[in-house]
Design a protein around this motif. Structure first.
Motif, PDB file in Angstrom:
ATOM      1  N   PRO A 108     -37.116  32.927 -24.504  1.00 51.45           N
ATOM      2  CA  PRO A 108     -37.258  34.392 -24.626  1.00 51.45           C
ATOM      3  C   PRO A 108     -37.139  34.831 -26.083  1.00 51.45           C
ATOM      4  CG  PRO A 108     -35.412  33.791 -23.176  1.00 51.45           C
ATOM      5  CD  PRO A 108     -35.962  32.532 -23.741  1.00 51.45           C
ATOM      6  N   THR A 109     -37.973  35.788 -26.467  1.00 49.45           N
ATOM      7  CA  THR A 109     -37.945  36.311 -27.833  1.00 49.45           C
ATOM      8  C   THR A 109     -37.462  37.757 -27.876  1.00 49.45           C
ATOM      9  OG1 THR A 109     -40.254  36.988 -27.674  1.00 49.45           O
ATOM     10  CG2 THR A 109     -39.808  34.794 -28.593  1.00 49.45           C
ATOM     11  N   HIS A 110     -37.243  38.342 -26.698  1.00 51.54           N
ATOM     12  CA  HIS A 110     -36.792  39.721 -26.626  1.00 51.54           C
ATOM     13  C   HIS A 110     -35.608  39.845 -25.680  1.00 51.54           C
ATOM     14  CE1 HIS A 110     -40.792  40.317 -28.295  1.00 51.54           C
ATOM     15  NE2 HIS A 110     -40.307  41.431 -28.799  1.00 51.54           N
ATOM     16  N   LEU A 111     -34.751  40.777 -25.990  1.00 50.32           N
ATOM     17  CA  LEU A 111     -33.630  41.124 -25.127  1.00 50.32           C
ATOM     18  C   LEU A 111     -33.996  42.435 -24.448  1.00 50.32           C
ATOM     19  CD1 LEU A 111     -30.670  40.706 -24.198  1.00 50.32           C
ATOM     20  CD2 LEU A 111     -29.978  42.029 -26.204  1.00 50.32           C
ATOM     21  N   TYR A 112     -33.935  42.440 -23.131  1.00 48.03           N
ATOM     22  CA  TYR A 112     -34.227  43.649 -22.363  1.00 48.03           C
ATOM     23  C   TYR A 112     -32.923  44.207 -21.822  1.00 48.03           C
ATOM     24  CZ  TYR A 112     -39.106  42.262 -22.510  1.00 48.03           C
ATOM     25  OH  TYR A 112     -40.365  41.917 -22.943  1.00 48.03           O
ATOM     26  N   ILE A 113     -32.670  45.458 -22.131  1.00 40.78           N
ATOM     27  CA  ILE A 113     -31.481  46.130 -21.620  1.00 40.78           C
ATOM     28  C   ILE A 113     -31.993  47.228 -20.701  1.00 40.78           C
ATOM     29  CG2 ILE A 113     -29.405  47.414 -22.193  1.00 40.78           C
ATOM     30  CD1 ILE A 113     -29.452  45.915 -24.911  1.00 40.78           C
ATOM     31  N   ASN A 114     -31.724  47.041 -19.415  1.00 39.01           N
ATOM     32  CA  ASN A 114     -32.291  47.898 -18.390  1.00 39.01           C
ATOM     33  C   ASN A 114     -31.207  48.772 -17.776  1.00 39.01           C
ATOM     34  OD1 ASN A 114     -34.041  48.974 -16.522  1.00 39.01           O
ATOM     35  ND2 ASN A 114     -34.047  47.162 -15.212  1.00 39.01           N
ATOM     36  N   PHE A 115     -31.396  50.066 -17.881  1.00 39.38           N
ATOM     37  CA  PHE A 115     -30.511  51.025 -17.234  1.00 39.38           C
ATOM     38  C   PHE A 115     -31.332  51.828 -16.242  1.00 39.38           C
ATOM     39  CE2 PHE A 115     -28.225  50.133 -21.160  1.00 39.38           C
ATOM     40  CZ  PHE A 115     -26.954  49.911 -20.667  1.00 39.38           C
ATOM     41  N   ILE A 146     -25.103  51.418 -26.584  1.00 42.08           N
ATOM     42  CA  ILE A 146     -25.329  51.058 -25.189  1.00 42.08           C
ATOM     43  C   ILE A 146     -24.032  51.221 -24.404  1.00 42.08           C
ATOM     44  CG2 ILE A 146     -26.031  49.144 -23.667  1.00 42.08           C
ATOM     45  CD1 ILE A 146     -28.226  50.163 -25.576  1.00 42.08           C
ATOM     46  N   GLY A 147     -24.112  51.749 -23.210  1.00 49.58           N
ATOM     47  CA  GLY A 147     -22.941  51.921 -22.348  1.00 49.58           C
ATOM     48  C   GLY A 147     -22.543  50.627 -21.676  1.00 49.58           C
ATOM     49  N   MET A 148     -22.038  49.699 -22.476  1.00 51.44           N
ATOM     50  CA  MET A 148     -21.662  48.374 -21.994  1.00 51.44           C
ATOM     51  C   MET A 148     -20.628  47.800 -22.962  1.00 51.44           C
ATOM     52  SD  MET A 148     -24.446  45.210 -21.852  1.00 51.44           S
ATOM     53  CE  MET A 148     -25.480  46.089 -20.718  1.00 51.44           C
ATOM     54  N   THR A 149     -19.600  47.140 -22.453  1.00 49.45           N
ATOM     55  CA  THR A 149     -18.598  46.544 -23.332  1.00 49.45           C
ATOM     56  C   THR A 149     -19.213  45.362 -24.085  1.00 49.45           C
ATOM     57  OG1 THR A 149     -17.796  44.978 -21.673  1.00 49.45           O
ATOM     58  CG2 THR A 149     -16.712  47.154 -21.743  1.00 49.45           C
ATOM     59  N   ASN A 174     -15.839  51.294 -24.635  1.00 49.74           N
ATOM     60  CA  ASN A 174     -16.676  50.806 -23.540  1.00 49.74           C
ATOM     61  C   ASN A 174     -18.159  50.792 -23.900  1.00 49.74           C
ATOM     62  OD1 ASN A 174     -14.589  50.291 -21.734  1.00 49.74           O
ATOM     63  ND2 ASN A 174     -14.545  52.409 -21.030  1.00 49.74           N
ATOM     64  N   TYR A 175     -18.446  50.952 -25.161  1.00 47.80           N
ATOM     65  CA  TYR A 175     -19.820  50.958 -25.648  1.00 47.80           C
ATOM     66  C   TYR A 175     -20.012  49.827 -26.652  1.00 47.80           C
ATOM     67  CZ  TYR A 175     -20.083  55.593 -23.605  1.00 47.80           C
ATOM     68  OH  TYR A 175     -20.069  56.638 -22.717  1.00 47.80           O
ATOM     69  N   THR A 176     -21.271  49.468 -26.870  1.00 51.69           N
ATOM     70  CA  THR A 176     -21.626  48.485 -27.885  1.00 51.69           C
ATOM     71  C   THR A 176     -22.703  49.081 -28.768  1.00 51.69           C
ATOM     72  OG1 THR A 176     -21.099  46.588 -26.477  1.00 51.69           O
ATOM     73  CG2 THR A 176     -22.616  46.191 -28.298  1.00 51.69           C
ATOM     74  N   ASN A 177     -22.487  48.999 -30.063  1.00 50.82           N
ATOM     75  CA  ASN A 177     -23.508  49.395 -31.037  1.00 50.82           C
ATOM     76  C   ASN A 177     -24.317  48.158 -31.392  1.00 50.82           C
ATOM     77  OD1 ASN A 177     -22.576  52.120 -31.278  1.00 50.82           O
ATOM     78  ND2 ASN A 177     -20.921  51.368 -32.574  1.00 50.82           N
TER      79      ASN A 177
END
Length: 120
Positions: free
Chosen positions: A3-10, A44-47, A30-33
């Motif tokens: 994989p060459t891309h990271l997909y963050i799906n909300f 992103i709303g994710m630890t 509780n967020y990640t920059n």
């Protein structure tokens, strides 16, 4: 094929990030920059722990280019330019278009330095 891309799906949106341009991830409660080479920052709303797990699951072998340092950061090994343990400073750069300086604990920098010097 790696994989060459990271997909963050909300629920309401999808973020597609080219992993070659991801410089570092930084915990913010509780967020990640997510900071990219073009200096764009996504929050992103994710630890950071969940982000670390997502990298491993989504990228497989390509996740090895990202390493967790301390409690607050995941960095792309390809962009490490300088480790200054006494100043608690990590410099991330591509050598010509950007430079990021982040504060990291001495212990985390020592571990990172050991990881890098053992790879060579």
């Amino acid at each position: 094929m790696k994989p060459t891309h990271l997909y963050i799906n909300f629920r309401d949106y999808l973020l597609r990030l080219d992993i070659d341009h991801l410089v570092y991830f930084e915990a913010d409660g509780n967020y990640t920059n997510i900071v990219s080479a073009n200096k764009i920052k996504h929050t992103i709303g994710m630890t950071l722990l969940k982000m670390q797990e997502l990298l491993i699951v989504s990228l497989g072998e390509n996740a090895l280019r990202f390493v967790r340092i301390g409690k607050s950061h995941i960095v792309n090994l390809n962009y490490i330019n300088q480790i200054d343990i006494p100043k608690q400073l990590l410099v991330l750069s591509d050598g010509h278009s950007f430079i990021f300086k982040i504060s990291v604990s001495k212990e985390a920098l020592r571990k990172l330095k050991n990881i890098l010097t053992k790879q060579k």
